[in-house]
Design a protein around this motif. Structure first.
Motif, PDB file in Angstrom:
ATOM      1  N   ALA A 246      -7.291  10.032  21.155  1.00 54.96           N
ATOM      2  CA  ALA A 246      -6.312  10.940  22.135  1.00 54.96           C
ATOM      3  C   ALA A 246      -5.281  10.151  22.782  1.00 54.96           C
ATOM      4  O   ALA A 246      -4.550  10.850  23.285  1.00 54.96           O
ATOM      5  N   ARG A 247      -5.760   8.765  22.953  1.00 53.88           N
ATOM      6  CA  ARG A 247      -4.682   7.980  23.569  1.00 53.88           C
ATOM      7  C   ARG A 247      -4.108   6.790  22.710  1.00 53.88           C
ATOM      8  O   ARG A 247      -3.527   5.774  23.202  1.00 53.88           O
ATOM      9  N   PHE A 248      -3.947   6.828  21.283  1.00 54.34           N
ATOM     10  CA  PHE A 248      -3.644   6.082  20.493  1.00 54.34           C
ATOM     11  C   PHE A 248      -2.649   6.809  19.390  1.00 54.34           C
ATOM     12  O   PHE A 248      -2.854   7.682  19.181  1.00 54.34           O
ATOM     13  N   ASP A 249      -1.871   5.851  18.925  1.00 55.62           N
ATOM     14  CA  ASP A 249      -0.881   6.234  17.812  1.00 55.62           C
ATOM     15  C   ASP A 249      -1.833   6.879  16.483  1.00 55.62           C
ATOM     16  O   ASP A 249      -2.776   6.035  16.056  1.00 55.62           O
ATOM     17  N   PRO A 250      -1.558   7.867  15.974  1.00 56.59           N
ATOM     18  CA  PRO A 250      -2.461   8.425  14.958  1.00 56.59           C
ATOM     19  C   PRO A 250      -2.319   7.460  13.559  1.00 56.59           C
ATOM     20  O   PRO A 250      -3.582   7.525  12.968  1.00 56.59           O
ATOM     21  N   GLY A 251      -1.092   6.894  13.329  1.00 57.62           N
ATOM     22  CA  GLY A 251      -1.152   6.016  12.273  1.00 57.62           C
ATOM     23  C   GLY A 251      -2.117   4.692  12.299  1.00 57.62           C
ATOM     24  O   GLY A 251      -2.957   4.397  11.601  1.00 57.62           O
ATOM     25  N   MET A 257      -9.929   2.985  11.489  1.00 58.31           N
ATOM     26  CA  MET A 257     -10.897   3.719  11.040  1.00 58.31           C
ATOM     27  C   MET A 257     -11.307   3.061   9.636  1.00 58.31           C
ATOM     28  O   MET A 257     -12.415   3.500   9.192  1.00 58.31           O
ATOM     29  N   LEU A 258     -10.204   2.425   8.872  1.00 58.97           N
ATOM     30  CA  LEU A 258     -10.537   1.861   7.888  1.00 58.97           C
ATOM     31  C   LEU A 258     -11.774   0.621   8.039  1.00 58.97           C
ATOM     32  O   LEU A 258     -12.533   0.170   7.030  1.00 58.97           O
ATOM     33  N   LEU A 259     -11.789   0.236   9.403  1.00 55.65           N
ATOM     34  CA  LEU A 259     -12.940  -0.622   9.584  1.00 55.65           C
ATOM     35  C   LEU A 259     -14.387   0.054   9.002  1.00 55.65           C
ATOM     36  O   LEU A 259     -15.285  -0.840   8.942  1.00 55.65           O
ATOM     37  N   GLU A 260     -14.422   1.165   8.845  1.00 54.04           N
ATOM     38  CA  GLU A 260     -15.803   1.788   8.423  1.00 54.04           C
ATOM     39  C   GLU A 260     -16.067   1.070   7.183  1.00 54.04           C
ATOM     40  O   GLU A 260     -17.251   0.938   6.993  1.00 54.04           O
ATOM     41  N   VAL A 261     -15.273   1.098   6.211  1.00 53.28           N
ATOM     42  CA  VAL A 261     -15.417   0.350   4.922  1.00 53.28           C
ATOM     43  C   VAL A 261     -15.883  -0.863   4.934  1.00 53.28           C
ATOM     44  O   VAL A 261     -16.983  -1.378   4.199  1.00 53.28           O
ATOM     45  N   ILE A 262     -15.461  -1.568   5.863  1.00 54.88           N
ATOM     46  CA  ILE A 262     -15.727  -3.104   5.898  1.00 54.88           C
ATOM     47  C   ILE A 262     -16.971  -3.331   6.600  1.00 54.88           C
ATOM     48  O   ILE A 262     -17.920  -4.098   6.045  1.00 54.88           O
ATOM     49  N   ALA A 263     -17.253  -2.308   7.657  1.00 53.32           N
ATOM     50  CA  ALA A 263     -18.777  -2.513   8.268  1.00 53.32           C
ATOM     51  C   ALA A 263     -19.617  -1.826   7.394  1.00 53.32           C
ATOM     52  O   ALA A 263     -20.912  -2.502   7.360  1.00 53.32           O
ATOM     53  N   ALA A 264     -19.502  -0.929   6.532  1.00 52.90           N
ATOM     54  CA  ALA A 264     -20.527  -0.677   5.403  1.00 52.90           C
ATOM     55  C   ALA A 264     -20.789  -1.550   4.213  1.00 52.90           C
ATOM     56  O   ALA A 264     -21.804  -1.923   4.213  1.00 52.90           O
ATOM     57  N   SER A 265     -19.652  -2.466   3.828  1.00 58.70           N
ATOM     58  CA  SER A 265     -19.740  -3.048   3.072  1.00 58.70           C
ATOM     59  C   SER A 265     -20.474  -4.625   3.623  1.00 58.70           C
ATOM     60  O   SER A 265     -21.463  -4.981   2.758  1.00 58.70           O
ATOM     61  N   VAL A 266     -20.338  -4.909   4.884  1.00 54.76           N
ATOM     62  CA  VAL A 266     -20.940  -6.186   5.386  1.00 54.76           C
ATOM     63  C   VAL A 266     -22.482  -5.734   5.578  1.00 54.76           C
ATOM     64  O   VAL A 266     -23.315  -6.546   5.318  1.00 54.76           O
ATOM     65  N   SER A 267     -22.602  -4.591   6.036  1.00 56.85           N
ATOM     66  CA  SER A 267     -23.846  -4.276   6.631  1.00 56.85           C
ATOM     67  C   SER A 267     -24.983  -4.030   5.481  1.00 56.85           C
ATOM     68  O   SER A 267     -26.106  -4.456   5.356  1.00 56.85           O
ATOM     69  N   ALA A 268     -24.388  -3.378   4.334  1.00 55.00           N
ATOM     70  CA  ALA A 268     -25.177  -3.178   3.267  1.00 55.00           C
ATOM     71  C   ALA A 268     -25.641  -4.376   2.500  1.00 55.00           C
ATOM     72  O   ALA A 268     -26.610  -4.593   1.978  1.00 55.00           O
ATOM     73  N   THR A 269     -24.580  -5.442   2.645  1.00 56.32           N
ATOM     74  CA  THR A 269     -24.830  -6.922   2.193  1.00 56.32           C
ATOM     75  C   THR A 269     -26.051  -7.627   2.910  1.00 56.32           C
ATOM     76  O   THR A 269     -26.807  -8.222   2.424  1.00 56.32           O
ATOM     77  N   ILE A 270     -25.818  -7.526   4.066  1.00 54.33           N
ATOM     78  CA  ILE A 270     -26.972  -8.135   5.166  1.00 54.33           C
ATOM     79  C   ILE A 270     -28.077  -7.733   5.207  1.00 54.33           C
ATOM     80  O   ILE A 270     -29.215  -8.474   4.932  1.00 54.33           O
ATOM     81  N   VAL A 271     -27.968  -6.445   5.272  1.00 51.20           N
ATOM     82  CA  VAL A 271     -29.438  -5.576   5.695  1.00 51.20           C
ATOM     83  C   VAL A 271     -29.915  -5.359   4.376  1.00 51.20           C
ATOM     84  O   VAL A 271     -31.232  -5.482   4.252  1.00 51.20           O
ATOM     85  N   ALA A 272     -29.203  -4.444   3.533  1.00 53.40           N
ATOM     86  CA  ALA A 272     -29.847  -3.818   2.136  1.00 53.40           C
ATOM     87  C   ALA A 272     -29.765  -4.851   1.109  1.00 53.40           C
ATOM     88  O   ALA A 272     -30.342  -4.695   0.120  1.00 53.40           O
ATOM     89  N   GLY A 273     -29.002  -5.910   1.236  1.00 53.97           N
ATOM     90  CA  GLY A 273     -28.933  -6.845   0.207  1.00 53.97           C
ATOM     91  C   GLY A 273     -27.972  -6.618  -1.118  1.00 53.97           C
ATOM     92  O   GLY A 273     -28.125  -6.988  -2.276  1.00 53.97           O
ATOM     93  N   ALA A 292      -4.325   2.493   4.150  1.00 51.25           N
ATOM     94  CA  ALA A 292      -3.162   2.156   4.936  1.00 51.25           C
ATOM     95  C   ALA A 292      -1.965   2.602   4.809  1.00 51.25           C
ATOM     96  O   ALA A 292      -1.200   2.897   5.749  1.00 51.25           O
ATOM     97  N   LEU A 293      -1.794   2.871   3.520  1.00 47.88           N
ATOM     98  CA  LEU A 293      -0.279   3.573   3.196  1.00 47.88           C
ATOM     99  C   LEU A 293      -0.339   5.094   3.575  1.00 47.88           C
ATOM    100  O   LEU A 293       0.760   5.428   4.287  1.00 47.88           O
ATOM    101  N   GLU A 294      -1.448   5.535   3.563  1.00 47.32           N
ATOM    102  CA  GLU A 294      -1.353   7.039   4.234  1.00 47.32           C
ATOM    103  C   GLU A 294      -1.405   6.897   5.777  1.00 47.32           C
ATOM    104  O   GLU A 294      -0.819   7.773   6.391  1.00 47.32           O
ATOM    105  N   ALA A 295      -1.906   6.092   6.426  1.00 42.48           N
ATOM    106  CA  ALA A 295      -1.964   5.794   7.913  1.00 42.48           C
ATOM    107  C   ALA A 295      -0.455   5.510   8.260  1.00 42.48           C
ATOM    108  O   ALA A 295       0.041   6.222   9.239  1.00 42.48           O
ATOM    109  N   GLN A 296       0.408   4.753   7.349  1.00 45.71           N
ATOM    110  CA  GLN A 296       1.714   4.411   7.725  1.00 45.71           C
ATOM    111  C   GLN A 296       2.553   5.642   7.664  1.00 45.71           C
ATOM    112  O   GLN A 296       3.426   5.829   8.281  1.00 45.71           O
ATOM    113  N   SER A 297       2.256   6.655   6.687  1.00 41.91           N
ATOM    114  CA  SER A 297       2.835   7.893   6.566  1.00 41.91           C
ATOM    115  C   SER A 297       2.746   8.788   7.761  1.00 41.91           C
ATOM    116  O   SER A 297       3.770   9.582   8.037  1.00 41.91           O
TER     117      SER A 297
END
Length: 307
Positions: A246-251, A257-273, A292-297
């Protein structure tokens, strides 16, 4: 005094990390014998009960949302439950990547439902997303069309499509006020109705499928933990993203929010192997580029309506 933009950016980033690691509490609850249906029921019923007083105070906004708010909430509620099932049954990284093909479905819906033209950025996002999907789903040495490999893959793909539908419905509910500002369905209202439908859907699931109901001892052991997860994990990550967005640029919000992909990848590697192959990394990079392109649009002027 202007707010430091680092605060909403940090809130959105933290929410993305929490969403990216959401698979862990769901697998924990499933391992304790609670099962996805019952765990989801407790989680979303707890969230609904906690937010109910605030929803009552905002009941005028809920009524104003009308049928579109019900549609958005219902689709998001279905998405929440299917996502829980996806991260328990499937490979966390693959499921997350397939979900983030959302820009493809959102762009197609924008073209055929909202009658918007597809600009170069969104066309590039589709191309990058499809390329990433082909890499992630493809099997070396096979010439067949790359398709999801199991229930988790299909659920991840379906969740992305459902999310695109909810985004399109939310855009249909937006309007321009007399002073030129865009107004639409409130984030709180969307989240609350989604939790209501998520809880109701799980209650129906348990009622129609007796095998989804866990043994009594599993309920006694797991239900309090599921309720706690709703209060200390689900609600904070929801509040953070609503407050930040509500206080930040939508793009920029979409990019964070793409950090979700990185967080899922790192956590799955560390915790789930779960180790990422070169193909996984390549597909991940392409899908991140699509996001990122969609966000830029989103940072460009609204596209014109097609004739």
């Amino acid at each position: 005094m202007a707010m430091n933009p680092a605060l909403p950016a940090g809130a959105i980033a933290l929410s993305a990390v929490l969403w990216g690691t959401w698979w862990w509490p769901m697998r924990l609850l499933d391992a304790q014998g609670l099962g996805v249906a019952w765990a989801s029921l407790v989680i979303y019923a707890t969230a609904t009960a906690f937010l109910a007083p605030f929803a009552w105070a905002r009941r005028r906004h809920l009524r104003a949302g009308g049928g579109l708010l019900v549609g958005v909430g219902a689709s998001l509620g279905i998405l929440l439950v299917l996502w829980n099932l996806a991260v328990v049954l499937g490979d966390v990284v693959r499921v997350t990547l397939l979900f983030y093909l959302t820009p493809i479905w959102a762009t197609l819906l924008a073209r055929f439902v909202l009658h918007e033209t597809i600009g170069r950025l969104r066309a590039a996002a589709i191309a990058a997303g499809l390329g990433g999907a082909a890499v992630v789903l493809g099997v070396p040495g096979e010439t067949a069309v790359p398709l999801p490999h199991g229930a988790g893959d299909w659920l991840g793909l379906a969740c992305g499509m459902i999310f695109a539908v909810s985004l399109t419905l939310a855009r249909l509910g937006s309007r321009t006020s007399a002073d030129g500002e865009t107004q639409g369905l409130g984030g709180f209202e969307q989240s609350f109705v989604a939790f209501v439908f998520g809880a109701a859907g799980c209650a129906l699931w348990v009622a129609l499928d007796p095998s989804a109901a866990p043994p009594g001892r599993a309920v006694v052991a797991g239900a309090p933990l599921a309720a706690a997860i709703a209060l200390v994990w689900l609600l904070p990550q929801t509040i953070l993203v609503l407050w930040g967005a509500a206080r930040f640029d939508p793009g920029r919000t979409a990019i964070l929010m793409l950090l979700e992909v990185i967080a899922a990848s790192v956590s799955a590697t560390i915790v789930a192997g779960d180790l990422l192959s070169g193909r996984d990394l390549t597909g991940c990079a392409l899908i991140l580029v699509a996001g990122a392109l969609e966000a830029q649009s989103l940072r460009r002027p609204p596209p014109t309506r097609a004739a």
